[in-house]
Each structure stands twice: as structure tokens, then as C-alpha cells.
Design an enzyme around this catalytic site. Structure first.
Site, mmCIF file in Angstrom:
data_model
loop_
_atom_site.group_PDB
_atom_site.id
_atom_site.type_symbol
_atom_site.label_atom_id
_atom_site.label_comp_id
_atom_site.label_asym_id
_atom_site.label_seq_id
_atom_site.Cartn_x
_atom_site.Cartn_y
_atom_site.Cartn_z
ATOM 1 N N ARG A 1 0.851 -1.186 0.000
ATOM 2 C CA ARG A 1 0.000 0.000 0.000
ATOM 3 C C ARG A 1 0.884 1.232 0.000
ATOM 4 N NH1 ARG A 1 2.092 1.993 3.724
ATOM 5 N NH2 ARG A 1 0.733 3.773 3.474
ATOM 6 N N ALA B 1 0.760 5.041 -2.329
ATOM 7 C CA ALA B 1 0.571 5.246 -3.774
ATOM 8 C C ALA B 1 1.768 4.805 -4.635
ATOM 9 C CB ALA B 1 0.215 6.716 -4.024
ATOM 10 N N ASP C 1 -2.230 10.507 -2.509
ATOM 11 C CA ASP C 1 -2.515 9.428 -3.457
ATOM 12 C C ASP C 1 -2.775 9.965 -4.854
ATOM 13 O OD1 ASP C 1 -2.964 8.110 -0.798
ATOM 14 O OD2 ASP C 1 -3.094 6.447 -2.211
ATOM 15 N N ASN D 1 -5.722 12.312 -0.095
ATOM 16 C CA ASN D 1 -4.832 11.525 0.765
ATOM 17 C C ASN D 1 -5.678 10.819 1.825
ATOM 18 O OD1 ASN D 1 -2.138 10.656 1.484
ATOM 19 N ND2 ASN D 1 -2.304 11.936 3.299
ATOM 20 N N LYS D 2 -5.033 10.013 2.627
ATOM 21 C CA LYS D 2 -5.698 9.183 3.640
ATOM 22 C C LYS D 2 -6.732 9.967 4.435
ATOM 23 C CE LYS D 2 -5.347 5.699 4.228
ATOM 24 N NZ LYS D 2 -6.331 4.811 3.549
HETATM 25 O O1 MRU Z 1 -4.685 3.186 2.080
HETATM 26 P P1 MRU Z 1 -3.205 3.412 1.994
HETATM 27 O O2 MRU Z 1 -2.452 2.952 3.192
HETATM 28 O O3 MRU Z 1 -2.634 2.896 0.693
HETATM 29 O O4 MRU Z 1 -3.067 4.995 1.943
HETATM 30 C C1 MRU Z 1 -1.803 5.570 1.768
HETATM 31 C C2 MRU Z 1 -1.783 7.034 1.921
HETATM 32 O O5 MRU Z 1 -2.787 7.680 2.087
HETATM 33 C C3 MRU Z 1 -0.445 7.722 1.814
HETATM 34 O O6 MRU Z 1 -0.446 8.903 2.533
HETATM 35 C C4 MRU Z 1 -0.181 8.042 0.339
HETATM 36 O O7 MRU Z 1 -0.292 6.911 -0.468
HETATM 37 C C5 MRU Z 1 1.134 8.650 0.142
HETATM 38 S S1 MRU Z 1 2.406 7.480 0.352
HETATM 39 C C6 MRU Z 1 3.782 8.122 -0.202
#
Ligand code: MRU
Length: 329
Positions: free
Chosen positions: A60, A62, A233, A243-244
């Protein structure tokens, strides 16, 4: 399977190939669902298995999703799978991170020869790590001695398959003596912060404290945070940030407390086709991840409007508003 040869000693850096790698007939992933309790690898022997690993968050973040998908596509060629079907399966795994369609588009441009595709996927991995290192160098300019950072989710080596985006920048700034402490938002419901970011910071020897997501306001109000630093993301052409879930709330709080809100991403996360955040698909995950008993809703990401973003850092440098102009390739 076993734990490969991941160096478990504190202070040892995760190597890019520890996070994800393409071997002759398989893609091997460090299974992020099992961290920090267990360091275990997961072997995928078809593009369908790679897609399932992405969907279930074994891999997981991005950029790491993009690299895994590229390797899944190369694996499909090696296994004699139909490449169009493999691409469709991989693309459907998760909707928000634009790195996934970006990586598949890059792979499609490389034809169908298995050896060429394998090499191309490894090259994409290498280039992504190089971008992260460059981003970290640029981002250092945004910190000052004694910086106290609040971060969210996991944006480290695990999320980017090497070095890290936001957490990579924090690591680089820490190495220059600029970061004093990192607050780690736990990141409900799957705890990427309290499981993965805390694990990475512990390994790196960087002072850190896990807080529940709802404690962000109180630590900001007490002036214990000088910078909020997150990844993304997908970033729309106008600088809106997907983002998350919880990132938007942090940005609102940071604006209220006049704390810089900084987003660190490789350009593979910038989507020039989505003009604003309204055009970014938001993944809805199973409600059971939030509550096994009661009705629940589980949007995995949110959109932070670009008006709340102080700076976006990519491998090209530090971008400031207006992002529609400064982010353009
Ligand atoms: O659901 P996830 O764990 O894949 O979410 C990841 C995120 O939200 C990160 O902040 C994002 O991918 C940036 S990682 C460099």
C-alpha cells in the site's frame, strides 16, 4: 513465506527490494498487513495475486502500489497471461492512487516482451526511489532547527518502495539536525501510522510519539507542532490533494493554528487530467474495517482543497500556489 533477508537490526534501512521485488516467476512483497508484529514476505505468482495483494493492503501507499502493479504486469507477460486482462484486473484493485494507472500506462508503452517488461518495471522502481530522495533534498528547505512534525498515515519506505515521500523528507531533515520530534497520527481504521510509520521511525532512531487522530488539535493548540507533513494518493491539476482519510481535518486545523501544511509527492502522483479534487475517485472500503457490529461508512481518502496547502514538494522542487501554474510539467 519467510522474511527474506530483511535486516531487522534497529537503524538498518529497508532496501527498496525488501519492500517489493520481481523475481523470475513471482512478485515478492513485504506483507504490510502483518507489521509491526511480524516481518513476513508474501509471494504472488500471477497478476491476479498481485491485484489481490494491492486490494488487501499487503502492499500500500501510492508509489508502492504503482511499482507493484508494474511488476504484476511484467509477471503477467512472463506467465503468458493475456496482458489486457491483467491490466484491467490490476487497474481495478484500488481507485484513488493515480500511480497505479500511471504505472500501467508506462508498462503498456514498453510492448509485450517479458524480458523488456521485467526490466522496465525494475527501472520504474529505481526511478521512483530516486524521485523520493530528490524530494527529500528539496523539502529540507522548509524545515528549521527544532522542527516538530505531525504526520499522517504511512509515507515512508514501505509506502514508496524505498526512502519515502513525506516521511522520507522528515528522515532527510532529521539527518541534517532539523527535526526534533515526530507526532504520528494513528490513522484509523487500519492504523498505518501507529503500525507502520512508528515502526519505520523506531528503526531509524527518530524520536516519535503516536497520538490518536483526534489528538491532533490539542497538540497544535499547545504549540507542539511546527509543521504538518503528509503524502498524497493523487493531486489534481489545481493542487487539490487526495490523501488518507483525516488529512483534510489536519489541514483545517493547521490553517487555524497557522502551521505550514506541506505535501510531499513524486510527480507520478500528480494527475494532470483531474482538474480539481471533485474529479478524483474516493475509495470506499468495507464498513467492517470501521465497525464489526454497527452500520458504518468507510471512505478511505479525503480531498484537501489546495487553498489549505502551503507547499507541494516534488522531485522538481518546492511548488507554491497557484498550483495550476507551478505544478504544470
Ligand atoms: O490506504 P493506503 O495505506 O494505501 O493509503 C496511503 C496514503 O494515504 C499515503 O499517505 C499516500 O499513499 C502517500 S504514500 C507516499
Amino acid at each position: 513465506v519467510g522474511r527474506g533477508d530483511v535486516d531487522l537490526r534497529a537503524g538498518a534501512d529497508l532496501r527498496p527490494e525488501d519492500v517489493v521485488r520481481l523475481e523470475d516467476d513471482r512478485v515478492v512483497l513485504l506483507d504490510q498487513r502483518r507489521l509491526p508484529d511480524e516481518v513476513a514476505e508474501l509471494e504472488c505468482r500471477s497478476s491476479g495475486e498481485v491485484a489481490a495483494a494491492i486490494r488487501s493492503l499487503a502492499v500500500r501507499g501510492a508509489p508502492a502500489i504503482g511499482v507493484a502493479a508494474a511488476m504484476g504486469y511484467a509477471l503477467a507477460a512472463r506467465c503468458g497471461e493475456d496482458l489486457e486482462t491483467a491490466a484491467r484486473t490490476l487497474l481495478a484493485a484500488r481507485p484513488t492512487a493515480v500511480n497505479l494507472p500511471w504505472a500501467i500506462a508506462e508498462m503498456r508503452r514498453s510492448g509485450s516482451d517479458p524480458h523488456t517488461l521485467a526490466e522496465r518495471s525494475r527501472e520504474l522502481h529505481r526511478l521512483e526511489v530516486e524521485r523520493c530522495v530528490a524530494m527529500g533534498e528539496h523539502a529540507v528547505g522548509l524545515f528549521e532547527s527544532g522542527s516538530r512534525v505531525l504526520t499522517h498515515c504511512n509515507t515512508g519506505a514501505l509506502a514508496t518502495a524505498g526512502h519515502g515521500s513525506a516521511l522520507g523528507a522528515v528522515r532527510t531533515a532529521y539527518a541534517r539536525g532539523l527535526v526534533e520530534h515526530v507526532y504520528v497520527g494513528e490513522t484509523r481504521p487500519l492504523n498505518q501510522g501507529s503500525r507502520l510509520t512508528a515502526w519505520e521511525l523506531e528503526r531509524a532512531g527518530i524520536p516519535h510519539t503516536v497520538i490518536v487522530d483526534a489528538a491532533a488539535g490539542v497538540v497544535m493548540a499547545r504549540r507542539e507542532v511546527s509543521h504538518v507533513v503528509v503524502g498524497a494518493d493523487r493531486i489534481a491539476a489545481n493542487g487539490d490533494v487526495a490523501n488518507k482519510i483525516g488529512t483534510y481535518a489536519l489541514a483545517v486545523l493547521a490553517a487555524h493554528h497557522r502551521i505550514p501544511f506541506i505535501v510531499v509527492v513524486p510527480t507520478s502522483t500528480v494527475d494532470p487530467v483531474a482538474m480539481t479534487g471533485d474529479e478524483i475517485p474516493i475509495e470506499e472500503r468495507p464498513p467492517e474495517e470501521v465497525s464489526a457490529r454497527f452500520p458504518a461508512r468507510n471512505p478511505a481518502f479525503d480531498i484537501t482543497p489546495s487553498t489549505l496547502v502551503t507547499a507541494i514538494v516534488t522531485e522538481r522542487g518546492i511548488h507554491r500556489p497557484p498550483y495550476e501554474r507551478t505544478l504544470r510539467p
